[in-house]
Design an enzyme around this catalytic site. Sequence first.
Site, PDB file in Angstrom:
ATOM      1  N   TYR A  71      15.421  -8.604   7.132  1.00  0.00           N
ATOM      2  CA  TYR A  71      15.333  -8.806   5.675  1.00  0.00           C
ATOM      3  C   TYR A  71      14.866 -10.223   5.339  1.00  0.00           C
ATOM      4  CZ  TYR A  71      17.239  -4.180   5.308  1.00  0.00           C
ATOM      5  OH  TYR A  71      17.374  -2.821   5.430  1.00  0.00           O
ATOM      6  N   GLN A 106      13.047   2.514  -6.262  1.00  0.00           N
ATOM      7  CA  GLN A 106      13.650   2.534  -4.927  1.00  0.00           C
ATOM      8  C   GLN A 106      13.285   1.249  -4.183  1.00  0.00           C
ATOM      9  OE1 GLN A 106      13.352   6.792  -3.078  1.00  0.00           O
ATOM     10  NE2 GLN A 106      11.596   6.551  -4.437  1.00  0.00           N
ATOM     11  N   ASN A 107      12.348   0.496  -4.744  1.00  0.00           N
ATOM     12  CA  ASN A 107      11.821  -0.689  -4.061  1.00  0.00           C
ATOM     13  C   ASN A 107      12.794  -1.858  -4.190  1.00  0.00           C
ATOM     14  OD1 ASN A 107       9.627   0.935  -3.660  1.00  0.00           O
ATOM     15  ND2 ASN A 107       8.368  -0.013  -5.243  1.00  0.00           N
ATOM     16  N   HIS A 124      18.151   0.847  -4.776  1.00  0.00           N
ATOM     17  CA  HIS A 124      18.365   0.530  -3.358  1.00  0.00           C
ATOM     18  C   HIS A 124      18.586  -0.957  -3.134  1.00  0.00           C
ATOM     19  CE1 HIS A 124      16.234   4.505  -2.028  1.00  0.00           C
ATOM     20  NE2 HIS A 124      17.467   4.698  -2.441  1.00  0.00           N
ATOM     21  N   CYS A 151      29.237 -17.626   0.655  1.00  0.00           N
ATOM     22  CA  CYS A 151      29.225 -16.992  -0.661  1.00  0.00           C
ATOM     23  C   CYS A 151      29.370 -18.077  -1.730  1.00  0.00           C
ATOM     24  CB  CYS A 151      30.393 -15.997  -0.778  1.00  0.00           C
ATOM     25  SG  CYS A 151      30.642 -15.383  -2.457  1.00  0.00           S
ATOM     26  N   GLY A 190       4.378   6.973  -6.375  1.00  0.00           N
ATOM     27  CA  GLY A 190       4.339   6.374  -5.048  1.00  0.00           C
ATOM     28  C   GLY A 190       5.592   6.539  -4.231  1.00  0.00           C
ATOM     29  N   ASN A 216       0.504   9.962  -6.902  1.00  0.00           N
ATOM     30  CA  ASN A 216       0.627   9.689  -5.472  1.00  0.00           C
ATOM     31  C   ASN A 216      -0.770   9.685  -4.861  1.00  0.00           C
ATOM     32  OD1 ASN A 216       1.455   9.709  -2.711  1.00  0.00           O
ATOM     33  ND2 ASN A 216       3.402  10.613  -3.326  1.00  0.00           N
ATOM     34  N   LEU A 217      -0.817   9.138  -3.626  1.00  0.00           N
ATOM     35  CA  LEU A 217      -2.099   9.183  -2.915  1.00  0.00           C
ATOM     36  C   LEU A 217      -2.396  10.585  -2.437  1.00  0.00           C
ATOM     37  CD1 LEU A 217      -2.635   6.232  -0.411  1.00  0.00           C
ATOM     38  CD2 LEU A 217      -3.843   6.730  -2.547  1.00  0.00           C
TER      39      LEU A 217
HETATM   40  P1  OAD Z   1       7.533   6.094   1.693  1.00  0.00           P
HETATM   41  O1  OAD Z   1       6.880   5.138   2.626  1.00  0.00           O
HETATM   42  O2  OAD Z   1       8.434   7.157   2.222  1.00  0.00           O
HETATM   43  O3  OAD Z   1       6.411   6.866   0.839  1.00  0.00           O
HETATM   44  C1  OAD Z   1       5.381   6.096   0.242  1.00  0.00           C
HETATM   45  C2  OAD Z   1       4.651   7.033  -0.713  1.00  0.00           C
HETATM   46  O4  OAD Z   1       3.697   6.252  -1.445  1.00  0.00           O
HETATM   47  C3  OAD Z   1       3.871   8.133   0.005  1.00  0.00           C
HETATM   48  O5  OAD Z   1       4.068   9.371  -0.678  1.00  0.00           O
HETATM   49  C4  OAD Z   1       2.405   7.660  -0.113  1.00  0.00           C
HETATM   50  O6  OAD Z   1       1.510   8.762  -0.191  1.00  0.00           O
HETATM   51  C5  OAD Z   1       2.446   6.918  -1.431  1.00  0.00           C
HETATM   52  N1  OAD Z   1       1.419   5.861  -1.565  1.00  0.00           N
HETATM   53  C6  OAD Z   1       0.989   4.999  -0.623  1.00  0.00           C
HETATM   54  N2  OAD Z   1       0.075   4.156  -1.144  1.00  0.00           N
HETATM   55  C7  OAD Z   1      -0.046   4.485  -2.464  1.00  0.00           C
HETATM   56  C8  OAD Z   1      -0.825   3.988  -3.546  1.00  0.00           C
HETATM   57  N3  OAD Z   1      -1.675   2.955  -3.392  1.00  0.00           N
HETATM   58  N4  OAD Z   1      -0.689   4.582  -4.763  1.00  0.00           N
HETATM   59  C9  OAD Z   1       0.159   5.634  -4.941  1.00  0.00           C
HETATM   60  N5  OAD Z   1       0.923   6.156  -3.953  1.00  0.00           N
HETATM   61  C10 OAD Z   1       0.814   5.581  -2.735  1.00  0.00           C
HETATM   62  O7  OAD Z   1       8.307   5.205   0.622  1.00  0.00           O
HETATM   63  P2  OAD Z   1       9.421   5.692  -0.396  1.00  0.00           P
HETATM   64  O8  OAD Z   1       9.216   7.106  -0.811  1.00  0.00           O
HETATM   65  O9  OAD Z   1       9.507   4.659  -1.461  1.00  0.00           O
HETATM   66  O10 OAD Z   1      15.126   3.375   1.288  1.00  0.00           O
HETATM   67  O11 OAD Z   1      10.751   5.596   0.519  1.00  0.00           O
HETATM   68  C11 OAD Z   1      11.995   5.869  -0.095  1.00  0.00           C
HETATM   69  C12 OAD Z   1      13.059   5.082   0.601  1.00  0.00           C
HETATM   70  O12 OAD Z   1      13.015   5.289   2.036  1.00  0.00           O
HETATM   71  C13 OAD Z   1      12.929   3.572   0.451  1.00  0.00           C
HETATM   72  O13 OAD Z   1      13.420   3.091  -0.758  1.00  0.00           O
HETATM   73  C14 OAD Z   1      13.759   3.084   1.616  1.00  0.00           C
HETATM   74  C15 OAD Z   1      13.199   4.007   2.686  1.00  0.00           C
HETATM   75  O14 OAD Z   1      14.034   4.154   3.784  1.00  0.00           O
HETATM   76  C16 OAD Z   1      16.122   2.823   2.061  1.00  0.00           C
HETATM   77  O15 OAD Z   1      15.865   2.125   3.001  1.00  0.00           O
HETATM   78  C17 OAD Z   1      17.505   3.177   1.636  1.00  0.00           C
END
Ligand code: OAD
Length: 249
Positions: A71, A106-107, A124, A151, A190, A216-217
Amino acid sequence: MGQDCSDLAEKVSARLQSGGRLTVLTGAGISAESGVATFRDLGGLWEQYRVEDLASPEGFARNPGVVYDFYNMRRAQLKRIEPNPGHRALAALERQLGAGFTLVTQNVDDLHERAGSQRVLHMHGELRKARCQACGAIQVWPGDLDALSHCGQCKAQSLRPHIVWFGEMPLYMEEQIPASLDAEIFMSIGTSGQVYPAAGFVGLARANGALTLEINLMTAEHSQQFQHSIYGKAGEVLPRLLAEITALL
Ligand code: OAD
């Protein structure tokens, strides 16, 4: 974006004009064009690292140093990236819609805030914050964090990244997020729809009568649950779509 996009803009703006609220959920895809690695795309973080070692309480207990370093590396990267037009378009929409707009992400990066978003529900957690395991205090922590960090509240050396790991309850799930899923429009941007509870939000919104839209892409795990999908880069699709919507308001 095509005719269907204009039709969609009309549908969304009609609901907004009759007082409808809009809830947006973002995932890693909205930060991809800012140079932030996603998790499950080719070359993504979970291809390079083991989730169970870096994003679980067990992994942190087993080897805290590796987790602090992971991190710290991602936090340091924040200084080298900038918000993209997708982040900025959402911040402009928040300014236009006010209380009728909710942004859930989620970011854990700070790009929504740096683009001007004022109210961001980081379900998250956030890279730029640390959480005390002794007193629970959450504090801004822009630099490196380690086992000796104190802390700011209770001075204990028991800080961890303020990140929600697998097996932990995401934030804002008691009231703010459930309330936001009662909106008239739900827009998901995304995210691969593979992590719950976020992946289930579209089903809840739809059951509440929301118009549901995915940007989404490519098709994601849960794409078939959305009534509308627009495929393309968020940094290109969002500015155009949101401009079309606000031009009709
Ligand atoms: P992912 O990496 O699972 O998915 C990324 C998504 O973004 C995919 O569906 C891609 O097709 C899409 N994508 C990529 N580039 C893009 C762009 N330029 N424009 C639009 N879409 C695009 O990421 P998340 O779904 O955010 O949580 O993952 C969810 C969670 O899993 C995260 O918050 C994290 C991870 O583990 C924890 O760690 C608790």
